[in-house]
Structure formats: C-alpha cells, structure tokens
Write a protein that holds these residues in place. Structure first.
Motif, PDB file in Angstrom:
ATOM      1  N   SER A  69      92.150 -45.238 -32.291  1.00 61.04           N
ATOM      2  CA  SER A  69      90.766 -44.967 -32.702  1.00 61.04           C
ATOM      3  C   SER A  69      89.840 -46.089 -32.267  1.00 61.04           C
ATOM      4  O   SER A  69      88.709 -45.845 -31.818  1.00 61.04           O
ATOM      5  CB  SER A  69      90.694 -44.782 -34.221  1.00 61.04           C
ATOM      6  N   GLY A  70      90.309 -47.332 -32.411  1.00 55.75           N
ATOM      7  CA  GLY A  70      89.490 -48.460 -31.963  1.00 55.75           C
ATOM      8  C   GLY A  70      89.257 -48.434 -30.475  1.00 55.75           C
ATOM      9  O   GLY A  70      88.142 -48.699 -29.992  1.00 55.75           O
ATOM     10  N   TRP A  71      90.297 -48.100 -29.716  1.00 57.64           N
ATOM     11  CA  TRP A  71      90.143 -48.000 -28.258  1.00 57.64           C
ATOM     12  C   TRP A  71      89.191 -46.867 -27.900  1.00 57.64           C
ATOM     13  O   TRP A  71      88.393 -46.987 -26.956  1.00 57.64           O
ATOM     14  CB  TRP A  71      91.493 -47.766 -27.598  1.00 57.64           C
ATOM     15  N   ALA A  72      89.269 -45.771 -28.643  1.00 57.68           N
ATOM     16  CA  ALA A  72      88.376 -44.634 -28.382  1.00 57.68           C
ATOM     17  C   ALA A  72      86.921 -45.009 -28.665  1.00 57.68           C
ATOM     18  O   ALA A  72      86.012 -44.531 -27.970  1.00 57.68           O
ATOM     19  CB  ALA A  72      88.790 -43.436 -29.237  1.00 57.68           C
ATOM     20  N   ALA A  73      86.694 -45.858 -29.677  1.00 56.00           N
ATOM     21  CA  ALA A  73      85.329 -46.311 -29.968  1.00 56.00           C
ATOM     22  C   ALA A  73      84.760 -47.069 -28.775  1.00 56.00           C
ATOM     23  O   ALA A  73      83.606 -46.862 -28.380  1.00 56.00           O
ATOM     24  CB  ALA A  73      85.322 -47.190 -31.215  1.00 56.00           C
ATOM     25  N   ALA A  74      85.581 -47.949 -28.185  1.00 61.86           N
ATOM     26  CA  ALA A  74      85.129 -48.704 -27.013  1.00 61.86           C
ATOM     27  C   ALA A  74      84.918 -47.769 -25.821  1.00 61.86           C
ATOM     28  O   ALA A  74      83.895 -47.841 -25.126  1.00 61.86           O
ATOM     29  CB  ALA A  74      86.139 -49.791 -26.671  1.00 61.86           C
ATOM     30  N   GLY A  75      85.870 -46.884 -25.584  1.00 58.88           N
ATOM     31  CA  GLY A  75      85.760 -45.974 -24.451  1.00 58.88           C
ATOM     32  C   GLY A  75      84.558 -45.056 -24.552  1.00 58.88           C
ATOM     33  O   GLY A  75      83.938 -44.711 -23.534  1.00 58.88           O
ATOM     34  N   SER A  76      84.190 -44.686 -25.769  1.00 54.30           N
ATOM     35  CA  SER A  76      83.052 -43.781 -25.952  1.00 54.30           C
ATOM     36  C   SER A  76      81.746 -44.415 -25.494  1.00 54.30           C
ATOM     37  O   SER A  76      80.821 -43.715 -25.064  1.00 54.30           O
ATOM     38  CB  SER A  76      82.940 -43.380 -27.424  1.00 54.30           C
ATOM     39  N   LEU A  77      81.639 -45.745 -25.598  1.00 50.69           N
ATOM     40  CA  LEU A  77      80.415 -46.421 -25.181  1.00 50.69           C
ATOM     41  C   LEU A  77      80.177 -46.301 -23.678  1.00 50.69           C
ATOM     42  O   LEU A  77      79.067 -46.561 -23.206  1.00 50.69           O
ATOM     43  CB  LEU A  77      80.469 -47.901 -25.577  1.00 50.69           C
ATOM     44  N   LEU A  78      81.203 -45.936 -22.933  1.00 49.68           N
ATOM     45  CA  LEU A  78      81.045 -45.756 -21.489  1.00 49.68           C
ATOM     46  C   LEU A  78      80.429 -44.410 -21.144  1.00 49.68           C
ATOM     47  O   LEU A  78      80.083 -44.167 -19.992  1.00 49.68           O
ATOM     48  CB  LEU A  78      82.409 -45.905 -20.804  1.00 49.68           C
ATOM     49  N   ILE A  79      80.286 -43.534 -22.149  1.00 52.05           N
ATOM     50  CA  ILE A  79      79.634 -42.235 -21.944  1.00 52.05           C
ATOM     51  C   ILE A  79      78.130 -42.442 -22.087  1.00 52.05           C
ATOM     52  O   ILE A  79      77.665 -42.960 -23.105  1.00 52.05           O
ATOM     53  CB  ILE A  79      80.124 -41.205 -22.971  1.00 52.05           C
ATOM     54  N   PRO A  80      77.331 -42.079 -21.075  1.00 49.60           N
ATOM     55  CA  PRO A  80      75.882 -42.342 -21.143  1.00 49.60           C
ATOM     56  C   PRO A  80      75.202 -41.577 -22.281  1.00 49.60           C
ATOM     57  O   PRO A  80      75.693 -40.559 -22.771  1.00 49.60           O
ATOM     58  CB  PRO A  80      75.385 -41.845 -19.777  1.00 49.60           C
ATOM     59  N   GLY A  81      74.059 -42.111 -22.677  1.00 49.30           N
ATOM     60  CA  GLY A  81      73.214 -41.437 -23.651  1.00 49.30           C
ATOM     61  C   GLY A  81      73.700 -41.559 -25.081  1.00 49.30           C
ATOM     62  O   GLY A  81      74.626 -42.316 -25.398  1.00 49.30           O
ATOM     63  N   LEU A  82      73.065 -40.764 -25.947  1.00 49.93           N
ATOM     64  CA  LEU A  82      73.381 -40.822 -27.375  1.00 49.93           C
ATOM     65  C   LEU A  82      74.772 -40.302 -27.691  1.00 49.93           C
ATOM     66  O   LEU A  82      75.396 -40.730 -28.665  1.00 49.93           O
ATOM     67  CB  LEU A  82      72.351 -40.023 -28.172  1.00 49.93           C
ATOM     68  N   VAL A  83      75.266 -39.370 -26.872  1.00 50.45           N
ATOM     69  CA  VAL A  83      76.581 -38.775 -27.146  1.00 50.45           C
ATOM     70  C   VAL A  83      77.647 -39.857 -27.232  1.00 50.45           C
ATOM     71  O   VAL A  83      78.471 -39.873 -28.155  1.00 50.45           O
ATOM     72  CB  VAL A  83      76.953 -37.739 -26.074  1.00 50.45           C
TER      73      VAL A  83
END
Length: 274
Positions: A69-83
């Motif tokens: 879950s922690g890794w997914a939080a970091a990886g999600s920041l690489l998705i542009p925009g608010l999503v």
C-alpha cells in the motif's frame, strides 16, 4: 514461537476482539499511534483485521499488504493530475489502516517476532522515501518531461534522504544502547525529553509549529493533494506545477531543520546515557 496466551474464542464478539487486539497499554504508548489512528482508524481497523484473522492471514502477511500500500501511494503520484494524488491519499490512509491491523492480528494470535518488526520498518522506510522521490518526478512534469528538469528530481531525492535520516535517528539510539549493553528504553515522553535548558525550551516552542510531523506518508500525500489543487488554480504559472514545486522547495529546508532538531534533542536527553 511458543504461545502461552489463553485460548481465543473461535467467533469472538467485537468487544472480545478489541479487548485483546487493542489493549489500552498499546494505544497509550507515546509513539504508538499516528494521529489518524487516534482520530478514526482504530475505530474501524477491527472491522478489517478480524476478517483477516478468520481468513487465516498471519500478521506478517498483513504487514506485507501494508508495504504494498505504501509503494502504491508513491506510485500513484506518478499519475498526472488530481487522479494520481487522490489515489496516493487513499493508499496512504490504507497503509496506516493496515499498520493498525497487523498489530491487532499479531496480538490476537499471540505471534510476535523480529521478522514482523523488520517488515514493519521496511514498510515505513520505503514508503516515506519513495513518496518524496515520486513527488520530485511529479514536480519535474513526469517521466516524459525529465530533460532539463532534473533539479526537481534531485530535490525529491534529497528530501527522501533527509526523511530517512530523521527516521533512522531513533533506531540509531536503540542500536547504540544495545551495542553498549544497556536495557531497552521505556517508550515514554519523560525518557525522550531533553534535560532542562535551552534545547528543552526550543522543543516546547516547536510543539506549536509541528513541521517535523509532515514527513509521514499520510501527511506527504495529503500535502501533495493540496499542492495539486494549487496547480490547477494557478494554471500555467511555473509550468503548471506551481503548487507541487513550491511544496518541494518548502519541505526540503524544513526537513533539514527537523533532522538537526531531532539530533540535538537526542543528544540533550538521557537516552544515550548509561
């Protein structure tokens, strides 16, 4: 490991489960609870951890989910925009929820081991270093726009190093005491407090501006969300990333100040004294 705890009921009520999984002595430890756990996660975590017990998951398996879950939080920041930042906030909260749940599973099963502590450290250290690195990539405009923007990724990496160092200082204390043959420290405010003097006074002042608490995955993802909203409001200013870039610029010197303050506080306390 041997388990001398009394038999657990096969189908415990929520009250029976909480009595063992969430004892007061755990919730009252000085550094045991993050503020979101105090505010609401401990109220809902048994609704997650109790089914996980019934499914047969071990505490270490739940910790593994916390790490992911922690890794997914970091990886999600690489998705542009608010999503991306909304997903990062979600996974940051999920990481903390699972962090509550793995301890509850361990207490219910009576299974504690160095491996569990080791995995827990891995989860927090990796998440809280990967998130600022991902924030640096985000501030640079993403992987597709890194050319000419490596300054932002460097700032993100430097922030990650400072966060890791700040987290490691407490572990350095325990390692140093162990190597010196000293007993384990009690987890109390009195033990951590510096001796009376200038450092103690500065520490009391810092409580009114607790910037040193900004570097957990929960706070970092929430700040990233605020910064992304500022990006949208500011429009094309500063490459359309005014909020994210400002956040990175502000967090770095504050992190350095937090590390220095933490080091000075440790040296001024009784934690390294026989």
């Amino acid at each position: 490991m041997s388990d001398s705890s009394p038999p657990r009921p096969a189908h415990p009520t929520l009250a029976e489960y909480r009595a063992i999984a969430q004892p007061p002595e755990v919730r009252n430890r000085r550094s045991a609870e993050h503020w979101v756990a105090d505010v609401y996660l401990r109220d809902i975590s048994p609704y997650l951890s109790r089914p996980l017990v019934r499914l047969g998951l071990s505490a270490n398996a739940v910790t593994g989910l916390m790490i992911l879950s922690g890794w997914a939080a970091a990886g999600s920041l690489l998705i542009p925009g608010l999503v991306g930042v909304v997903l990062a906030v979600f996974f940051g909260q999920l990481q903390m929820l699972l962090d509550c749940a793995d301890g509850e599973v361990a207490r219910w099963r009576g299974t504690f081991s160095p491996a569990g502590t080791f995995l827990d450290k891995i989860g927090h250290y990796t998440a809280e270093s990967l998130i600022p690195i991902a924030l640096g990539v985000r501030a640079a405009g993403g992987f597709g726009d890194l050319d000419g923007h490596y300054g932002w990724t460097t700032l993100g990496a430097l922030l990650a190093v400072l966060i890791l160092l700040n987290k490691a200082l407490n572990d350095f204390v325990h390692v140093s005491r162990t190597f010196s043959g000293l007993p384990r420290l009690a987890d109390s405010a009195e033990t951590a407090a510096p001796r009376p003097g200038l450092v103690a006074r500065l520490r009391r002042i810092a409580r009114f501006i607790p910037f040193h608490r900004l570097y957990h995955s929960v706070e970092l993802t929430l700040l990233a969300l605020v910064a992304a909203i500022v990006d949208i409001v500011a429009g094309s200013a500063w490459g359309g990333l005014a909020g994210t870039r400002t956040l990175l610029v502000v967090l770095l010197p504050l992190a350095l100040l937090a590390v220095i303050g933490h080091f000075v506080t440790i040296m001024a306390s009784s934690r390294l004294r026989a």
